[in-house]
Design a protein around this motif. Structure first.
Motif, mmCIF file in Angstrom:
data_model
loop_
_atom_site.group_PDB
_atom_site.id
_atom_site.type_symbol
_atom_site.label_atom_id
_atom_site.label_comp_id
_atom_site.label_asym_id
_atom_site.label_seq_id
_atom_site.Cartn_x
_atom_site.Cartn_y
_atom_site.Cartn_z
ATOM 1 N N ARG A 186 0.598 -1.296 0.046
ATOM 2 C CA ARG A 186 0.111 -0.281 0.033
ATOM 3 C C ARG A 186 0.594 1.181 0.167
ATOM 4 N NH1 ARG A 186 -4.886 -1.428 2.241
ATOM 5 N NH2 ARG A 186 -5.726 0.041 1.883
ATOM 6 N N VAL A 187 0.271 2.027 -0.899
ATOM 7 C CA VAL A 187 1.125 3.438 -0.400
ATOM 8 C C VAL A 187 0.397 4.804 -0.415
ATOM 9 C CG1 VAL A 187 2.737 5.070 -1.649
ATOM 10 C CG2 VAL A 187 3.664 2.688 -1.945
ATOM 11 N N GLY A 188 0.226 5.148 0.231
ATOM 12 C CA GLY A 188 -0.882 6.455 0.045
ATOM 13 C C GLY A 188 -0.179 7.862 0.981
ATOM 14 N N ALA A 189 -1.147 8.237 1.208
ATOM 15 C CA ALA A 189 -1.117 9.929 1.995
ATOM 16 C C ALA A 189 -2.543 9.674 2.356
ATOM 17 C CB ALA A 189 -1.151 10.906 1.041
ATOM 18 N N PHE A 190 -2.513 10.779 3.449
ATOM 19 C CA PHE A 190 -3.728 11.120 4.228
ATOM 20 C C PHE A 190 -2.909 13.100 4.197
ATOM 21 C CE2 PHE A 190 -1.231 11.754 8.669
ATOM 22 C CZ PHE A 190 -0.443 10.783 8.150
ATOM 23 N N PHE A 191 -4.079 13.391 5.280
ATOM 24 C CA PHE A 191 -4.347 14.547 5.989
ATOM 25 C C PHE A 191 -5.535 14.911 6.826
ATOM 26 C CE2 PHE A 191 -7.883 16.849 3.277
ATOM 27 C CZ PHE A 191 -7.698 16.495 2.354
ATOM 28 N N LYS A 206 -0.220 16.158 7.696
ATOM 29 C CA LYS A 206 -0.134 15.040 6.943
ATOM 30 C C LYS A 206 0.748 14.690 6.522
ATOM 31 C CE LYS A 206 0.946 19.527 4.399
ATOM 32 N NZ LYS A 206 1.348 20.490 6.181
ATOM 33 N N GLY A 207 0.711 13.150 6.166
ATOM 34 C CA GLY A 207 1.852 13.101 5.173
ATOM 35 C C GLY A 207 1.275 11.395 4.720
ATOM 36 N N LEU A 208 2.673 10.835 4.667
ATOM 37 C CA LEU A 208 2.938 9.919 3.668
ATOM 38 C C LEU A 208 2.879 8.782 4.415
ATOM 39 C CD1 LEU A 208 5.199 10.829 0.706
ATOM 40 C CD2 LEU A 208 2.851 11.419 0.797
ATOM 41 N N HIS A 209 2.789 6.912 4.088
ATOM 42 C CA HIS A 209 2.522 6.383 4.149
ATOM 43 C C HIS A 209 3.098 4.823 3.561
ATOM 44 C CE1 HIS A 209 -1.326 4.530 3.961
ATOM 45 N NE2 HIS A 209 -1.589 5.924 4.315
ATOM 46 N N VAL A 210 4.036 4.121 3.648
ATOM 47 C CA VAL A 210 4.166 2.924 3.009
ATOM 48 C C VAL A 210 4.138 1.841 3.789
ATOM 49 C CG1 VAL A 210 6.343 1.411 1.103
ATOM 50 C CG2 VAL A 210 5.643 4.084 1.424
ATOM 51 N N THR A 211 3.436 0.425 2.613
ATOM 52 C CA THR A 211 3.137 -0.582 3.822
ATOM 53 C C THR A 211 4.289 -1.619 3.178
ATOM 54 O OG1 THR A 211 0.961 -0.566 4.694
ATOM 55 C CG2 THR A 211 1.516 -2.706 4.197
ATOM 56 N N ILE A 212 5.003 -2.143 3.315
ATOM 57 C CA ILE A 212 5.733 -3.327 2.006
ATOM 58 C C ILE A 212 5.382 -4.306 2.626
ATOM 59 C CG2 ILE A 212 7.188 -4.213 1.133
ATOM 60 C CD1 ILE A 212 8.911 -1.284 1.748
ATOM 61 N N PRO A 213 4.922 -6.003 2.500
ATOM 62 C CA PRO A 213 4.501 -6.926 2.703
ATOM 63 C C PRO A 213 5.571 -7.887 2.976
ATOM 64 C CG PRO A 213 3.497 -7.059 1.088
ATOM 65 C CD PRO A 213 4.247 -5.739 1.107
ATOM 66 N N LEU A 214 6.219 -8.663 4.617
ATOM 67 C CA LEU A 214 7.052 -9.511 4.174
ATOM 68 C C LEU A 214 7.730 -10.066 3.422
ATOM 69 C CD1 LEU A 214 9.513 -9.119 6.691
ATOM 70 C CD2 LEU A 214 8.308 -10.671 7.711
ATOM 71 N N SER A 215 6.026 -10.574 3.287
ATOM 72 C CA SER A 215 6.292 -11.456 1.912
ATOM 73 C C SER A 215 6.649 -11.343 1.025
ATOM 74 C CB SER A 215 5.247 -12.382 2.308
ATOM 75 O OG SER A 215 3.710 -11.489 1.833
ATOM 76 N N TRP A 216 6.274 -9.429 0.341
ATOM 77 C CA TRP A 216 7.134 -9.512 -1.090
ATOM 78 C C TRP A 216 8.868 -9.830 -0.909
ATOM 79 C CZ3 TRP A 216 9.775 -5.392 -2.407
ATOM 80 C CH2 TRP A 216 9.306 -5.373 -3.567
#
Lengths: 708, 221
Positions: A624-629, A646-656
């Motif tokens: 998941r790659v996203g932004a929020f405010f 505000k900010g950004l977040h990145v979720t990298i699955p360990l399985s990947w």
């Protein structure tokens, strides 16, 4: 010394992101601003869709670290952290600046026409780098690219002329001053004031992996060289060499503005590219067709055979345990079986369901034709998948077996299991514990380039019955510099978040979390959660949540209400005097094209009223790659630097990352500043994130793993 | 600066530290770095090549399977039968599924063959053939869990009879060569059949770009 700092930033970030991928084609190069471009100037090319690029560059007084995400094939967004030495307080203090860019590719390159892009640079920052541009790039042969563009704002400080847009009105002739606390889009400035031309070339030299760039920069570095004397600018021409270390990784050396040497490092990842295959997972149990089962293995009336259910459940548990699964309950009739399943391993729900179905086909008597599998998460029955055993037999080795079993499966809302004396739950009460190292690394901090710590975390979970559990964790620091930050919050609001320094200094060891939680199904597609205890570092209290989310719906609606007290700085059992009632109504949506959105409206920790908007790009492999405010009724000036949260977040699955199944993910957040407006209490087991990976919108895209 | 250096050193060390405990989410997430390294040095922790007759004591059929690219071999036993399809598994859970001697799926490898669409006679693949052209469609799982399809055209040709030694027993087998091309790839499969039973006794078959070929020998009970 400062140079070493910068190098460490680069290395630290590179380790965080993992090594580059070797299968990708070379991607267009990133410039010193970390966006696709020449040296200091942008180009009209885009990165491949979903490319997540990271660049760090240094020249003269400036270090920049940038993350750029190709949000869609045409749209990209960047977040940048810059440090300009000796910029503030009469040349004694560095300036730490955060900025956001957006760029849209209007036209694709064809044989006869260049690619054309329009961009906004630093469009919600404090405005040091604010500028807009329209730029065109054309390949002239395979090894040569030429770029030319027109810039405004910072990109029109060298060779400026009257804004051609002034034909639409004289208001385009003057650019209103920016500045202030920053944080709000500076609409009034865009494409205003003088304009200037920039351009350059990129040539792939005959030396493998080495390319040469030259450009004419329309940025005169007024704040650095005229307002201050941070370096001497002698020329608008810049020259650079890029050397590719891998398809998506390069180092660069530059000679800039007739007086300065600079260096750069860029690398990128892409969720849609596979990591090089290097690890594997154990093969699943093959489907054993019933006609191949040994004759006489089961008595005709097996269902009434004493001890038979217990024996079957025992065998099933053994097979499931090999695959990181467990049976919570097994309901059997002579023709059907319902398995309530605990999934400890698979991030792709379809794989957990597929493996459980294989185990059932191996163990259960031939007369059992219908399998219903109900995965449970945190005690919630999250989905019910009903499969015909004859379909499993038919489609196991079908080349299109995944699609065929998906269309044959019945996917529905699930009911809770019912325990009885004859059917006790397989795995309650259950205690889990672990002692593991933890790492915290923060790179975009306003006060230091790298802060972080390494320590030990002792965690435990006691599951009393499905849904009812006690959870706790304690941390102890081993090494780090997070707690040495003595900066005191200058917030004029109630310090609901900005006293983080005090928590870090005084909380060692700290009780990170200690909660009692009850999650339960309220009715059709409706779920509930009650929590009490210490939720997070700064807050404890009571919390109640309800969520409506049908399995087949792309929409969900939820509501949450909490009463929380601010915890003591030592993060043991005490509280401070501040207490607040917070709560939100939330709407969730995930679209077909892999975009999701969430809107939360309600009352935040400082008692402020407002809403949070989050937009994510979601990939079928869990990225998941996203932004929020968050905008609340706190005025930007009261909020302080940044204006709003505000900010950004990145979720990298360990399985990947690792190439085999894990449920864990790596969450990386980039938040320019955490201040006191728009703060929410951090509850670790909110309902929607638990449910969504099992619901159709995420279950079906990853269904290819059913037979894996 | 020393704090930062110590911090980065700590981060590096923490990456390779294992957790302890019984929580499956926390306990197994760190790489077993040393085990991996040892496996790399010794050529993998797999079983030794099953060359001895000791393997042929079971009444079940046993196969010898070698991943040619890394030259690692394992014994495989029958783990399940579903219609015409037989799945054999190693003790460290790598499985290969056959349709009349032709590999149609693998599991437990770094890049598995998820399925194979064979156009043609299947079980009678080799019957009465001098030379035959067929279409094959290899299925893999992409990085976003989507199906990836690799279509190739194969030409199967009957060769001569060859003397082949399987578990120290010489025999004469009929050789077939299969040459496949498509999607920028070219690869060869070789099958050796028992002329009497027409069963495939030995073969070398291509699986996927990352795995390359597997060599299979049927060690009969």
């Amino acid at each position: 010394m400062a140079g070493l700092n910068k190098l460490l930033v680069a290395i630290g970030m590179f380790c965080l992101m993992g090594p580059g991928q070797s299968q990708a084609q070379g991607v267009p190069t990133l410039n010193m601003y970390g966006v696709t471009g020449l040296i200091d100037m942008p180009s009209a090319e885009s990165q491949p869709d979903a490319e997540l690029g990271f660049g760090v560059s240094w020249f003269g007084p400036t270090v920049k670290a940038t993350i750029t995400f190709q949000i869609s094939p045409r749209l990209s967004g960047s977040f940048r952290y810059a440090q300009i030495n000796d910029f503030d307080v009469g040349g004694t203090q560095p300036r730490y600046d955060r900025s956001f860019d957006l760029r849209f590719r209007l036209l694709d390159e064809t044989e006869r026409r260049p690619a054309v892009a329009i961009g906004l640079q630093d469009f919600i920052g404090t405005g040091i780098y604010s500028g807009e541009y329209v730029v065109a790039t054309k390949h002239l042969g395979p090894a040569f690219k030429v770029t030319g563009g027109i810039g405004w704002g910072r990109l029109a400080t060298q060779g400026g002329f009257t804004n051609p847009l002034s034909i639409f009105g004289s208001s385009f002739n003057t650019r209103p001053p920016g500045g202030g606390v920053g944080g709000s889009p500076s609409f009034g400035q865009w494409f205003r004031g003088p304009a200037a031309l920039f351009g350059g070339v990129e040539w792939q030299t005959p030396i493998r992996n080495l390319s040469f760039k030259a450009e004419y920069s329309s940025d005169a570095y007024i704040p650095e060289t005229v307002t201050r004397s941070l370096f001497v600018r002698r020329s608008p021409f810049n020259f650079g060499l890029d050397y590719r270390l891998g398809p998506t990784t390069q180092i660069s050396a530059y000679y800039l503005y007739g007086s300065q040497f600079g260096i750069g490092f860029t690398t990128s990842l892409n969720p849609t590219r596979a990591q090089p295959p290097r690890t594997s997972e154990p093969a699943p149990i093959p489907i054993v067709a019933r006609q191949m089962m040994q004759a006489g293995g089961f008595p005709d009336r097996w269902i009434t055979e004493p001890g038979m259910r217990e024996r079957l459940l025992g065998y099933l548990q053994m097979l499931l345990a090999d695959d990181g699964l467990a049976a919570i309950a097994l309901d059997l009739s002579s023709t059907s079986a319902t398995l309530h399943l605990r999934n400890n391993r698979y991030d792709a729900a379809a794989q957990a369901i597929g493996r459980a179905a294989r185990a059932m086909a191996k163990i259960l008597p031939p007369s059992v034709e219908t399998f219903t599998i109900v995965p449970m998460e945190g005690g919630l029955p999250v989905v019910s998948v009903t499969l015909q055993r004859s379909d499993l037999e038919r489609f196991e080795n079908d080349p299109d077996g995944a699609e065929k079993i998906a269309s044959a499966a019945i996917i529905a809302d699930a009911a809770s299991p019912v325990a009885s004396a004859s059917r006790p739950f397989g795995s309650y009460p259950k205690t889990y514990w672990s002692l593991a190292p933890y790492r915290t690394l923060s790179l975009f901090n306003p006060t230091a380039p790298v802060v972080g710590e390494v320590g030990l975390r002792l965690s435990g979970r006691f599951e009393i019955s499905p849904g009812l559990s006690l959870t706790g964790s304690i941390t102890k620091r081993l090494v780090g510099n997070i707690h040495t930050n003595t900066q005191v919050s200058n917030s004029v609001m109630r310090h609901v978040r900005s006293d983080i320094g005090l928590y870090l200094q005084q909380g060692d060891p700290s009780i990170e979390r200690l909660t009692a939680d009850y999650t339960f199904r309220l009715g059709d597609a409706t779920y509930g959660r009650l929590s009490v205890g210490y939720f997070e570092r700064m807050y404890g209290g009571v919390s109640a949540e309800v969520l409506w989310k049908p399995v087949s719906s792309r929409f969900g609606l939820g509501a949450e209400i909490n009463y929380v007290r601010q915890r003591a700085f030592n993060q043991l059992f005490g509280f401070q005097s501040y207490g607040v009632t917070t709560g939100h109504v939330s709407a969730y949506w995930q679209g077909e094209k892999g975009y999701s959105a969430q809107v939360d409206v309600g009352r935040y920790l400082a008692g402020d009223l407002g809403a949070t908007v989050s937009v994510d790009r979601v990939f079928a492999n869990g990225w998941r790659v996203g932004a929020f405010f968050t905008l609340t009724d706190v005025p930007f000036s009261t909020f302080g630097e940044g204006g709003f949260d505000k900010g950004l977040h990145v979720t990298i699955p360990l399985s990947w990352t690792k190439g085999k199944p894990y449920k864990d993910v790596q969450d990386i957040s980039f938040r320019p500043l955490t201040r006191d407006g728009g703060g929410r209490v951090d509850i670790k087991n909110r309902l929607y994130p638990i449910l969504r990976s099992y619901h159709k919108e995420n279950l079906i895209p990853a269904w290819g793993r059913f037979w894996k | 600066m020393t704090v930062i250096l110590r911090l980065l050193l700590g981060l590096a060390v923490a990456t390779f530290l294992s957790a302890c405990g019984n929580d499956p989410h926390a306990a197994n997430t760190t790489p077993r770095f040393l085990a991996k390294l040892a496996a790399r040095v010794t050529g993998r922790s797999g079983e030794p090549a099953p060359s001895s007759a000791a393997l042929i004591t079971s009444d079940q059929r046993v196969l010898a399977m070698r991943i040619d690219r890394i030259n690692v071999a394992s014994a495989m036993r029958l783990a399940g039968t579903n219609g015409r399809h037989e799945t054999y598994m190693t003790s460290d859970r790598i499985s290969v599924t056959f349709d009349a001697g032709v590999i149609i799926a693998t599991r437990g490898m770094a890049q598995d063959l998820m399925g194979l669409e064979l156009q043609g006679p299947g079980a009678n693949h080799f019957r009465g053939i001098r030379s035959q052209t067929s279409q094959r469609s290899y299925r893999y799982l992409g990085p976003e869990n989507q199906a990836l399809v690799l279509d190739v055209t194969c030409i199967l040709t009957r060769g001569g009879q060859e003397r082949v030694v399987i578990s120290e027993k010489p025999m004469r087998l009929q050789r077939f060569d299969e040459s496949c091309t498509g999607a920028g790839l070219t690869f060869q499969n070789i099958y050796w059949l028992d002329p009497a039973s027409r069963a495939v006794r030995k073969s070398t078959q291509w699986i996927s770009p990352a795995i390359g070929t597997l060599s299979i020998e049927v060690l009969l009970p």
